[in-house]
Design an enzyme around this catalytic site. Structure first.
Site, PDB file in Angstrom:
ATOM      1  N   SER A 107       0.835  -1.200   0.000  1.00 33.10           N
ATOM      2  CA  SER A 107       0.000   0.000   0.000  1.00 33.10           C
ATOM      3  C   SER A 107       0.874   1.256   0.000  1.00 33.10           C
ATOM      4  CB  SER A 107      -0.967  -0.064   1.195  1.00 33.10           C
ATOM      5  OG  SER A 107      -2.024   0.850   1.065  1.00 33.10           O
ATOM      6  N   ASP A 245      -9.295  -5.441  -4.679  1.00 32.79           N
ATOM      7  CA  ASP A 245      -8.436  -4.462  -4.003  1.00 32.79           C
ATOM      8  C   ASP A 245      -8.913  -3.030  -4.218  1.00 32.79           C
ATOM      9  OD1 ASP A 245      -6.226  -3.307  -2.736  1.00 32.79           O
ATOM     10  OD2 ASP A 245      -4.798  -4.598  -3.782  1.00 32.79           O
ATOM     11  N   HIS A 272      -7.495  -5.927  -0.165  1.00 35.65           N
ATOM     12  CA  HIS A 272      -6.250  -5.208   0.101  1.00 35.65           C
ATOM     13  C   HIS A 272      -5.308  -5.956   1.045  1.00 35.65           C
ATOM     14  CE1 HIS A 272      -3.943  -1.570  -0.318  1.00 35.65           C
ATOM     15  NE2 HIS A 272      -3.977  -1.271   0.970  1.00 35.65           N
TER      16      HIS A 272
END
Length: 296
Positions: A107, A245, A272
């Site tokens: 991320s 995601d 995610h």
């Protein structure tokens, strides 16, 4: 598969007069150096989902970025820049004597890993970009597409609160919660390490760099775009995304097309946090890539 374990070493690193705390597992010369997401999250959720790589002969290192976890928490907002975090990451790598590393960024940690690779590529064995992006304006378009599934009335409500800055209104927070359970973690009960990181979230770095939530980017990274620079990264790159995601597979394809030595894997039944949502699919992909790209 992931499990919680105690670190073999807990190291305090001096970064420009601030304390940054790192955690080391195992003793191999093949090091997976983890950069967690956020910004503003303690490293628990990524550390605990990857420390198990010691079982396969890797050393794993993670650290609480400045402002998070056990590290110092200054309140000077001028500290919250990606350039400063790149230098912090290099200070941790050098202080711990890690040599060349398999850098794993998840991320926000992936954005940090990309900028680190552009500045210090000579220190990388490989680059692992998990559930991340290289083009923030493109991500914003993707997030608009995702939230459109809530319906025009809900989207209009969200836009109203965003215009007014009333992000704490219950109806706005309810819409964000739905999106989080669709696109951040699809498990009905979120794992304890993830909950620990979220419960200890420092919103100072997050609000300054990103924005008020996962679906609104108005911070100092809103125009960040490294797609034109990606061809400069020559090391082998693994890109992974969950099929649902929030940082979408389309973002992954955009990175793959710019990276000369890259492979892209979409993990089914995950969003995610594939390492928690579908570990049976996630870990073989990661371990296969690491095995193919060991030093020597």
């Amino acid at each position: 598969m992931w499990r919680e374990m105690a670190a073999d070493d807990r190291i305090e690193v001096n970064v420009d007069g601030f304390k940054v705390v790192a955690y080391s597992f195992g003793s191999s010369t093949e090091t997976v150096f983890c950069l967690n997401g956020g910004p503003g999250l303690a490293c628990d959720y990524l550390r605990e989902s990857h420390s198990c790589l010691v079982d396969q002969g890797y050393r794993v290192v993670a650290f609480d970025q400045l402002g998070t976890g056990a590290s110092d928490r200054p309140t000077d907002t001028s500290l919250w820049t990606i350039a400063r975090y790149v230098e912090e990451t290099e200070t941790v790598r050098k202080t711990l004597g890690l040599g060349n590393v398999h850098m794993l960024g998840h991320s926000w940690g992936g954005w940090l890993a990309i900028d680190y690779a552009l500045a210090y590529q000579e220190n990388l064995q490989t680059l692992i970009l998990e559930d991340t992006v290289a083009d923030m304006p493109h991500l914003v378009l993707e997030l608009e597409r995702l939230r459109a599934s809530l319906g025009p009335e809900t989207v209009s409500m969200m836009q109203k609160h965003e215009a007014q800055g009333t992000y704490d209104h219950p109806e706005y927070k309810a819409a964000v919660t739905i999106l989080n359970y669709r696109h951040v973690c699809r498990l009905p009960e979120w794992p304890a390490p993830l909950r620990r990181s979220l419960d200890d979230w420092n919103m100072g770095p997050y609000a300054t760099m990103q924005g008020p939530n996962e679906f609104l980017y108005i911070g100092n990274l809103k125009d960040w775009n490294r797609v034109p620079d990606l061809p400069r990264i020559k090391v082998p790159v693994l890109i992974t995304h969950g099929e649902h995601d929030e940082l979408t597979p389309a973002c992954g394809l955009r990175m793959k097309l710019g990276l000369p030595q890259s492979e892209l894997h979409i993990i089914p039944n995950a969003s995610h946090m594939p390492f928690y949502e579908n570990p049976a699919a996630y870990y073989p992909i990661l371990l296969g890539f690491l095995s193919r790209n060991k030093a020597g």
